[in-house]
Design an enzyme around this catalytic site. Structure first.
Site, PDB file in Angstrom:
ATOM      1  N   ARG A 180       0.838  -1.223   0.000  1.00  0.00           N
ATOM      2  CA  ARG A 180       0.000   0.000   0.000  1.00  0.00           C
ATOM      3  C   ARG A 180       0.866   1.264   0.000  1.00  0.00           C
ATOM      4  O   ARG A 180       0.576   2.240   0.659  1.00  0.00           O
ATOM      5  CB  ARG A 180      -0.960   0.023   1.203  1.00  0.00           C
ATOM      6  CG  ARG A 180      -1.889  -1.144   1.298  1.00  0.00           C
ATOM      7  CD  ARG A 180      -2.905  -1.205   0.150  1.00  0.00           C
ATOM      8  NE  ARG A 180      -3.668  -2.444   0.273  1.00  0.00           N
ATOM      9  CZ  ARG A 180      -3.330  -3.596  -0.313  1.00  0.00           C
ATOM     10  NH1 ARG A 180      -2.272  -3.651  -1.106  1.00  0.00           N
ATOM     11  NH2 ARG A 180      -4.048  -4.674  -0.139  1.00  0.00           N
ATOM     12  N   SER A 230     -10.630  -1.103   3.828  1.00  0.00           N
ATOM     13  CA  SER A 230      -9.957  -1.475   5.077  1.00  0.00           C
ATOM     14  C   SER A 230      -9.575  -0.209   5.830  1.00  0.00           C
ATOM     15  O   SER A 230      -8.944   0.692   5.263  1.00  0.00           O
ATOM     16  CB  SER A 230      -8.682  -2.266   4.789  1.00  0.00           C
ATOM     17  OG  SER A 230      -9.023  -3.474   4.165  1.00  0.00           O
ATOM     18  N   GLU A 300      -5.344   3.105   7.026  1.00  0.00           N
ATOM     19  CA  GLU A 300      -5.157   3.033   5.573  1.00  0.00           C
ATOM     20  C   GLU A 300      -6.002   4.129   4.908  1.00  0.00           C
ATOM     21  O   GLU A 300      -5.652   4.664   3.859  1.00  0.00           O
ATOM     22  CB  GLU A 300      -5.587   1.648   5.053  1.00  0.00           C
ATOM     23  CG  GLU A 300      -5.325   1.469   3.564  1.00  0.00           C
ATOM     24  CD  GLU A 300      -5.400   0.018   3.120  1.00  0.00           C
ATOM     25  OE1 GLU A 300      -4.840  -0.854   3.821  1.00  0.00           O
ATOM     26  OE2 GLU A 300      -6.032  -0.237   2.080  1.00  0.00           O
TER      27      GLU A 300
HETATM   28  C1  LIG Z   1     -15.733  -1.573  -0.348  1.00  0.00           C
HETATM   29  C2  LIG Z   1     -14.266  -1.268  -0.579  1.00  0.00           C
HETATM   30  C3  LIG Z   1     -13.381  -2.304  -0.828  1.00  0.00           C
HETATM   31  C4  LIG Z   1     -12.016  -2.045  -1.029  1.00  0.00           C
HETATM   32  N1  LIG Z   1     -11.182  -3.086  -1.273  1.00  0.00           N
HETATM   33  C5  LIG Z   1      -9.862  -2.834  -1.472  1.00  0.00           C
HETATM   34  C6  LIG Z   1      -8.957  -3.905  -1.746  1.00  0.00           C
HETATM   35  O1  LIG Z   1      -9.328  -5.070  -1.828  1.00  0.00           O
HETATM   36  N2  LIG Z   1      -7.643  -3.601  -1.919  1.00  0.00           N
HETATM   37  C7  LIG Z   1      -7.180  -2.312  -1.860  1.00  0.00           C
HETATM   38  O2  LIG Z   1      -5.974  -2.107  -2.038  1.00  0.00           O
HETATM   39  N3  LIG Z   1      -8.012  -1.284  -1.613  1.00  0.00           N
HETATM   40  C8  LIG Z   1      -9.338  -1.506  -1.429  1.00  0.00           C
HETATM   41  N4  LIG Z   1     -10.184  -0.464  -1.175  1.00  0.00           N
HETATM   42  C9  LIG Z   1      -9.640   0.914  -1.059  1.00  0.00           C
HETATM   43  C10 LIG Z   1      -9.570   1.713  -2.376  1.00  0.00           C
HETATM   44  O3  LIG Z   1     -10.514   1.241  -3.330  1.00  0.00           O
HETATM   45  C11 LIG Z   1      -8.166   1.657  -2.963  1.00  0.00           C
HETATM   46  O4  LIG Z   1      -7.207   2.223  -2.074  1.00  0.00           O
HETATM   47  C12 LIG Z   1      -8.072   2.429  -4.287  1.00  0.00           C
HETATM   48  O5  LIG Z   1      -6.808   2.209  -4.832  1.00  0.00           O
HETATM   49  C13 LIG Z   1      -8.305   3.925  -4.130  1.00  0.00           C
HETATM   50  O6  LIG Z   1      -8.554   4.456  -5.413  1.00  0.00           O
HETATM   51  P1  LIG Z   1      -9.431   5.777  -5.604  1.00  0.00           P
HETATM   52  O7  LIG Z   1      -9.443   6.097  -7.046  1.00  0.00           O
HETATM   53  O8  LIG Z   1     -10.757   5.614  -4.967  1.00  0.00           O
HETATM   54  O9  LIG Z   1      -8.549   6.828  -4.817  1.00  0.00           O
HETATM   55  P2  LIG Z   1      -9.040   8.062  -3.946  1.00  0.00           P
HETATM   56  O10 LIG Z   1      -9.700   7.562  -2.704  1.00  0.00           O
HETATM   57  O11 LIG Z   1      -9.804   9.018  -4.775  1.00  0.00           O
HETATM   58  O12 LIG Z   1      -7.640   8.703  -3.576  1.00  0.00           O
HETATM   59  C14 LIG Z   1      -6.707   7.987  -2.791  1.00  0.00           C
HETATM   60  C15 LIG Z   1      -5.392   8.771  -2.773  1.00  0.00           C
HETATM   61  O13 LIG Z   1      -4.854   8.776  -4.075  1.00  0.00           O
HETATM   62  C16 LIG Z   1      -4.622  10.104  -4.534  1.00  0.00           C
HETATM   63  N5  LIG Z   1      -4.875  10.110  -5.989  1.00  0.00           N
HETATM   64  C17 LIG Z   1      -5.977   9.623  -6.621  1.00  0.00           C
HETATM   65  N6  LIG Z   1      -5.816   9.741  -7.946  1.00  0.00           N
HETATM   66  C18 LIG Z   1      -4.597  10.318  -8.150  1.00  0.00           C
HETATM   67  C19 LIG Z   1      -3.858  10.696  -9.308  1.00  0.00           C
HETATM   68  N7  LIG Z   1      -4.340  10.532 -10.545  1.00  0.00           N
HETATM   69  N8  LIG Z   1      -2.643  11.250  -9.131  1.00  0.00           N
HETATM   70  C20 LIG Z   1      -2.133  11.459  -7.896  1.00  0.00           C
HETATM   71  N9  LIG Z   1      -2.777  11.111  -6.766  1.00  0.00           N
HETATM   72  C21 LIG Z   1      -3.990  10.547  -6.896  1.00  0.00           C
HETATM   73  C22 LIG Z   1      -5.581  10.968  -3.729  1.00  0.00           C
HETATM   74  O14 LIG Z   1      -5.111  12.299  -3.611  1.00  0.00           O
HETATM   75  C23 LIG Z   1      -5.576  10.245  -2.392  1.00  0.00           C
HETATM   76  O15 LIG Z   1      -4.452  10.649  -1.645  1.00  0.00           O
HETATM   77  C24 LIG Z   1     -11.546  -0.701  -0.985  1.00  0.00           C
HETATM   78  C25 LIG Z   1     -12.451   0.349  -0.763  1.00  0.00           C
HETATM   79  C26 LIG Z   1     -13.794   0.073  -0.560  1.00  0.00           C
HETATM   80  C27 LIG Z   1     -14.749   1.215  -0.327  1.00  0.00           C
END
Ligand SMILES: Cc1cc2nc3c(=O)[nH]c(=O)nc-3n(C[C@H](O)[C@H](O)[C@H](O)COP(=O)(O)OP(=O)(O)OC[C@H]3O[C@@H](n4cnc5c(N)ncnc54)[C@H](O)[C@@H]3O)c2cc1C
Length: 306
Positions: A180, A230, A300
């Site tokens: 992560r 998580s 996280e």
């Molecule tokens: C029900 C559920 C299940 C999940 N299961 C998992 C799992 O199995 N494994 C896992 O790893 N995660 C899981 N997650 C967490 C999440 O989906 C991941 O961490 C995912 O990678 C976040 O992506 P996002 O686009 O939603 O990022 P965001 O939440 O929008 O942003 C996360 C971070 O990334 C930065 N960011 C986003 N896009 C960019 C970009 N283009 N350039 C620079 N910075 C950027 C943001 O500023 C922020 O700091 C889960 C979440 C939920 C709600």
């Protein structure tokens, strides 16, 4: 806000391909469903408009906060009127390159990237088909599940250096990927797109594996309630959910935030949870696990500062 008002007018006049939402409540854009209004939420239609927007922001001394799909991040309840949030959600292109790699824009949902791989009978992204984030957020977090991580398939990441406006293509080896973890968490870069390399596979087997993993998710995770995934990172040598459950914290609530009854690693929004409820529950769980187990859990979920 003055700075934002000026920039809003300039963007409206010069960049029609950027959608602007003013005083936009972030609860509408984050999967935990909390968070007050930010000054501006901008959604560029494509990479070219994102780059023009970033040049304009740089000229005006504004550093944007990046948002992907909002599944790992929460904003303060009181909002942040001076915050300029740049969401990649509309940038969703994906294509197969002549050499066999897939190139995916930052805003593409990981589920769509996995579906694209399936369509082309390519194996290696099955683990990601149920992760609700975008490619950009996934790269930044090195998202993973069921033994797979994005770092296993990423070959390179294209990013914009916000300090000098230059675009770089970094090989995966330069991205400092870990559990992560990636170099992008230090800030300063916008992830524009990523290339992944997968292996040829059997379409039916790929589809079956995705189906199986998504069923496991539905069986184990509280997908019927809003959450940000998580709540805590996996501590070395332990599982966060097991520690939390052993401490008797399953079902513990602060306001509308609750340690899920179904999976102790998740904090869910049972109705009207605020970001402050979530923050206080994270602290309560951290302190109790430290007291009973001498393990210091690290969140996280990313809490954006006001
Ligand atoms: C029900 C559920 C299940 C999940 N299961 C998992 C799992 O199995 N494994 C896992 O790893 N995660 C899981 N997650 C967490 C999440 O989906 C991941 O961490 C995912 O990678 C976040 O992506 P996002 O686009 O939603 O990022 P965001 O939440 O929008 O942003 C996360 C971070 O990334 C930065 N960011 C986003 N896009 C960019 C970009 N283009 N350039 C620079 N910075 C950027 C943001 O500023 C922020 O700091 C889960 C979440 C939920 C709600």
């Amino acid at each position: 806000m003055d700075k934002n008002t000026t920039i809003i007018n300039t963007i409206k006049q010069t960049l029609p391909s950027v959608t602007l939402l003013e005083n936009e409540p972030m609860k509408n854009h984050c999967s935990f469903r909390s968070g007050g209004p930010v000054g501006v939420l901008a959604l560029p239609a494509d990479e070219a408009s994102l780059l023009s927007l970033c040049a304009l922001l740089k000229e005006n001394g504004i550093t944007p906060y990046l948002l992907g799909n909002g599944t790992n991040v929460v904003f303060p309840d009181e909002g942040a009127e001076n915050l300029f949030v740049l969401c990649t959600g509309a940038m969703q292109s994906v294509r197969l390159l002549p050499g066999g790699e897939i190139s995916a824009s930052a805003g593409l949902p990981l589920s769509r990237l996995a579906a694209f791989a399936l369509e082309h009978s390519l194996t290696g992204l099955e683990f990601a088909s149920g992760i609700p984030g975008s490619v950009g957020g996934g790269v930044l977090m090195n998202a993973g599940a069921y033994g797979g991580e994005l770092k296993d398939v990423i070959t390179s990441v294209r990013c914009l250096d916000l300090a000098d406006g230059t675009i770089h293509t970094l090989p995966a080896s330069a991205c400092a990927f870990g559990y992560r973890q990636s170099r992008f968490q230090n800030g300063g870069n916008i992830i524009l797109s990523a290339n992944v390399l997968l292996a040829p596979g059997e379409k039916e087997q790929i589809a079956a594996r995705m189906k199986e993993l998504n069923q496991r998710r539905r069986d184990k995770q509280p997908l019927d309630l809003p959450s940000a995934g998580s709540a805590f990172r996996r501590p070395e040598g332990y599982f966060a959910a097991a520690l939390i459950e052993e401490c008797g914290l399953k079902g513990t609530s602060v306001g509308g935030a609750q340690v899920s009854e179904k999976h102790a690693g998740f904090i869910v929004n049972t109705g009207n949870a605020t970001t402050e409820d979530l923050r206080r529950l994270l602290t309560l769980v951290h302190d109790e696990v430290l007291r009973q187990k001498q393990v210091s859990l690290q969140p996280e979920i990313i809490l954006v500062r006001p």
